[in-house]
Scaffold this active site. Structure first.
Site, PDB file in Angstrom:
ATOM      1  N   ALA A 202      17.332  79.865   4.403  1.00 48.22           N
ATOM      2  CA  ALA A 202      18.321  78.845   4.016  1.00 48.22           C
ATOM      3  C   ALA A 202      19.555  78.894   4.918  1.00 48.22           C
ATOM      4  CB  ALA A 202      18.752  79.078   2.572  1.00 48.22           C
ATOM      5  N   PRO A 203      20.133  77.731   5.216  1.00 49.00           N
ATOM      6  CA  PRO A 203      19.803  76.404   4.685  1.00 49.00           C
ATOM      7  C   PRO A 203      18.673  75.669   5.407  1.00 49.00           C
ATOM      8  CG  PRO A 203      21.781  76.288   6.032  1.00 49.00           C
ATOM      9  CD  PRO A 203      21.393  77.739   5.971  1.00 49.00           C
ATOM     10  N   GLY A 204      18.143  76.223   6.499  1.00 48.38           N
ATOM     11  CA  GLY A 204      16.970  75.567   7.069  1.00 48.38           C
ATOM     12  C   GLY A 204      17.035  75.267   8.558  1.00 48.38           C
ATOM     13  N   GLY A 205      18.076  75.769   9.226  1.00 49.08           N
ATOM     14  CA  GLY A 205      18.198  75.492  10.664  1.00 49.08           C
ATOM     15  C   GLY A 205      16.994  75.972  11.456  1.00 49.08           C
TER      16      GLY A 205
ATOM     17  N   GLU B 233      13.550  81.972   1.177  1.00 48.60           N
ATOM     18  CA  GLU B 233      14.969  82.306   0.986  1.00 48.60           C
ATOM     19  C   GLU B 233      15.093  83.057  -0.327  1.00 48.60           C
ATOM     20  OE1 GLU B 233      18.005  82.317   2.410  1.00 48.60           O
ATOM     21  OE2 GLU B 233      18.760  83.013   0.476  1.00 48.60           O
TER      22      GLU B 233
ATOM     23  N   ARG C 251      20.204  78.790  -2.831  1.00 49.52           N
ATOM     24  CA  ARG C 251      20.101  78.487  -1.396  1.00 49.52           C
ATOM     25  C   ARG C 251      18.679  78.013  -1.059  1.00 49.52           C
ATOM     26  NH1 ARG C 251      23.874  79.977   2.175  1.00 49.52           N
ATOM     27  NH2 ARG C 251      22.396  80.619   3.787  1.00 49.52           N
TER      28      ARG C 251
ATOM     29  N   ASP D 149      16.240  85.826  10.669  1.00 50.62           N
ATOM     30  CA  ASP D 149      17.627  85.440  10.953  1.00 50.62           C
ATOM     31  C   ASP D 149      18.455  86.108   9.865  1.00 50.62           C
ATOM     32  OD1 ASP D 149      19.714  84.096  12.168  1.00 50.62           O
ATOM     33  OD2 ASP D 149      19.462  82.308  10.936  1.00 50.62           O
TER      34      ASP D 149
ATOM     35  N   CYS E  30      24.382  86.378  13.754  1.00 50.14           N
ATOM     36  CA  CYS E  30      25.532  85.694  14.339  1.00 50.14           C
ATOM     37  C   CYS E  30      26.717  86.654  14.334  1.00 50.14           C
ATOM     38  CB  CYS E  30      25.832  84.393  13.605  1.00 50.14           C
ATOM     39  SG  CYS E  30      26.124  84.590  11.848  1.00 50.14           S
TER      40      CYS E  30
HETATM   41  C1  LIG Z   1      21.963  83.837   8.513  1.00 52.88           C
HETATM   42  S1  LIG Z   1      21.405  83.236   7.011  1.00 52.88           S
HETATM   43  C2  LIG Z   1      19.957  82.359   7.431  1.00 52.88           C
HETATM   44  C3  LIG Z   1      20.217  81.051   8.108  1.00 52.88           C
HETATM   45  C4  LIG Z   1      18.962  80.257   8.314  1.00 52.88           C
HETATM   46  N1  LIG Z   1      17.946  81.025   9.010  1.00 52.88           N
HETATM   47  C5  LIG Z   1      19.202  78.983   9.082  1.00 52.88           C
HETATM   48  O1  LIG Z   1      18.967  78.943  10.284  1.00 52.88           O
HETATM   49  O2  LIG Z   1      19.639  78.004   8.464  1.00 52.88           O
HETATM   50  C6  LIG Z   1      20.740  84.648   6.239  1.00 52.88           C
HETATM   51  C7  LIG Z   1      20.053  84.399   4.912  1.00 52.88           C
HETATM   52  O3  LIG Z   1      19.560  85.649   4.431  1.00 52.88           O
HETATM   53  C8  LIG Z   1      19.625  85.640   3.019  1.00 52.88           C
HETATM   54  N2  LIG Z   1      19.594  87.024   2.503  1.00 52.88           N
HETATM   55  C9  LIG Z   1      20.578  87.724   1.925  1.00 52.88           C
HETATM   56  N3  LIG Z   1      20.141  88.942   1.549  1.00 52.88           N
HETATM   57  C10 LIG Z   1      18.844  89.003   1.893  1.00 52.88           C
HETATM   58  C11 LIG Z   1      17.831  90.004   1.763  1.00 52.88           C
HETATM   59  N4  LIG Z   1      18.085  91.181   1.229  1.00 52.88           N
HETATM   60  N5  LIG Z   1      16.603  89.708   2.211  1.00 52.88           N
HETATM   61  C12 LIG Z   1      16.341  88.520   2.776  1.00 52.88           C
HETATM   62  N6  LIG Z   1      17.260  87.553   2.936  1.00 52.88           N
HETATM   63  C13 LIG Z   1      18.486  87.793   2.501  1.00 52.88           C
HETATM   64  C14 LIG Z   1      20.906  84.890   2.730  1.00 52.88           C
HETATM   65  O4  LIG Z   1      20.875  84.340   1.436  1.00 52.88           O
HETATM   66  C15 LIG Z   1      20.945  83.835   3.827  1.00 52.88           C
HETATM   67  O5  LIG Z   1      20.440  82.619   3.374  1.00 52.88           O
END
Ligand SMILES: C[S@@+](CC[C@H](N)C(=O)[O-])C[C@H]1O[C@@H](n2cnc3c(N)ncnc32)[C@H](O)[C@@H]1O
Length: 462
Positions: free
Chosen positions: A117-120, A139, A144, A184, A237
């Site tokens: 999430a959010p899906g990029g 996700e 999310r 990610d 990031c």
């Molecule tokens: C950087 S964001 C992902 C962005 C997404 N890949 C995009 O491009 O739109 C990281 C994601 O990891 C999730 N997250 C948080 N804790 C996590 C866990 N323990 N295991 C897997 N995902 C987790 C968060 O909710 C968040 O949505």
């Protein structure tokens, strides 16, 4: 002017030495904005920039590391345009476009986006798959995951399953299953401070340490799901070496058969984008780590067979879909691709079967699944009411027999997106695809000179 946490400034001075002055000065430069065009829409990549005047409308300039990515002029607000509702592009920070380019999924691949999430990244992966192969987009956080699922729908993706599970839950279900995996990871977000100053509020050295431990755990689960010979992209990031190079070094120690194919960093003082780190790894041999990975056969949970002669509700629902398709969709669109129907309550989905991939609905049992493939519609009073996802999944409006095509910057398009009924001289009746400039945005139902609005209530503009 951003006020950075003093211990963060100190950390970056140590990390970058003489270069740190230029790096810290980049916080006073404007942030970058990007969008990525949708290759699933007919001819958009080839003609969209000129035919739809996207270039001049939004002031687009190419992002060097992504051939579907463009910088846009912030004042042009492409996220508010009806083309966004039609899924013609995804708004994405330009540096974040690098990760999927480096993972390089290809049509036919079986791909997992573990933190979706959010899906990029998921929409980017699906664009590269071009409808062939399968994407499991996951996700962990339910709220999310719903946003992720909406974006999968808006982008018109047919071959994706959206789940909301923890990495260990997925690991148990999908041992050595995927050709390519995107991780990610949740991170301390240092690379986003310019774009999103609120990301600084959570930052502290302790938070960085916590993130690094969580990233290692997530990567362990991801590796258990990667096929031997498969490729994994790890991206964050953040600039922090503890969450980037050191997490990878730990991983290489735990899995000696893992090889780094490439590592890239994007720095805001060197490139036009926010901060990003990507490392692409290949698993050369089965690590045999002793982690409790089930065999593929054991992970599958076959369902009981229906009694002989009984009509399964899915089969009945598919007959209703076929009746709808015969009336509303063009002949080439009526036949469903290899796959199987899945009914969740009254909601009918088409779960795609990708070549060489054993996944069928038995694999999804016990998992929280928000979208088991393409949503075809809802069974209502012995008929099928088409799903919004079905409209968006049509690559252009020529795939429907009745189309209500609206000019993109028209009052009518805005009214449709607000949920209002539209007037028409059209005498015909029935389900009608609504489009802007030839690209589907939803359904309407014609009757008595009116187009009843079926744009989903939750998506309507205020
Ligand atoms: C950087 S964001 C992902 C962005 C997404 N890949 C995009 O491009 O739109 C990281 C994601 O990891 C999730 N997250 C948080 N804790 C996590 C866990 N323990 N295991 C897997 N995902 C987790 C968060 O909710 C968040 O949505």
């Amino acid at each position: 002017m951003i006020t950075l946490p003093p211990s963060y400034v100190e950390q970056m001075r140590r990390q970058l030495g003489a270069e740190s002055a230029a790096f810290l000065a980049s916080y006073d430069a404007p942030r970058t904005q990007g969008l990525r065009l949708n290759p699933l829409k007919t001819g958009l990549l080839e003609k969209g920039l000129d035919r739809l005047e996207l270039k001049s409308r939004f002031g687009l300039e190419p992002v060097p590391w992504c051939d579907t990515g463009f910088y846009y002029d912030e004042a042009s607000r492409p996220g508010k345009h009806p083309f966004h509702a039609a899924g013609l592009y995804y708004i994405q920070e330009p540096s974040a476009m690098s990760a999927v380019e480096l993972l390089a999924p290809e049509p036919g691949d079986i791909v997992l986006d573990l933190a979706g999430a959010p899906g990029g990244k998921s929409t980017h992966i699906a664009g590269k798959l071009r409808g062939a192969g399968l994407l499991v987009s996951n996700e962990i956080h339910p709220a999310r995951a719903r946003i992720l699922s909406e974006n999968i729908e808006r982008f018109g993706i047919r071959n994706a399953i959206v789940t909301s599970a923890s990495p260990p839950q997925l690991e148990e279900r999908f041992p050595r299953f995927f050709d390519k995996i995107m991780v990610d990871a949740p991170c301390s977000g240092e690379g986003m401070f310019r774009k999103d100053p609120e990301a600084m509020d959570e930052w502290s050295p302790d938070h960085v340490t916590m993130c690094a431990a969580r990233q290692s755990d997530i990567l362990d689960s991801a590796l258990a799901m990667l096929k031997t010979g498969g490729r994994l992209a790890y991206s964050t990031c953040t600039f922090n070496e503890k969450e980037n190079e050191k997490v990878i070094a730990g991983l290489l120690q735990r899995y000696p058969s893992l090889r780094i194919e490439r590592t890239e960093r994007i720095w805001p003082h060197l490139q036009r984008g926010e901060g990003h780190f990507v490392c692409v790894l290949r698993l050369e041999e089965d690590p045999g780590t002793g982690r409790p990975a089930l065999s593929a056969a054991a992970a599958k949970r076959p369902e009981g067979r229906p009694k002989r002669g009984a009509v399964r509700p899915e089969e009945e629902a598919i007959r209703l879909y076929e009746a709808f398709a015969a009336d509303t969709l063009s002949p080439e669109e009526r036949a469903l691709p290899p796959g199987e129907p899945v009914l969740y309550g009254e909601q009918l989905y088409w779960l795609p079967h990708a070549a060489g991939c054993p996944l069928d609905r038995g694999w999804l049992q016990g998992l929280k699944v928000l979208r088991p493939g393409l949503h075809l519609g809802e069974v209502k009073k012995g008929r099928l009411e088409p799903a919004h996802a079905l409209a968006l999944s049509l690559p252009d409006a020529s795939y429907a027999t009745r189309v209500f095509d609206l000019p993109d910057e028209s009052d009518a398009a805005e009214r449709y997106l607000r949920g209002e009924a539209l007037h028409t001289d059209e005498a015909a009746g029935g389900w009608t695809l609504v489009a802007v400039a030839g690209f589907p945005i939803g359904w309407g139902k014609l009757s008595g000179g009116q187009l009843k609005n079926h744009y989903p209530k939750g998506l309507r503009k205020p």
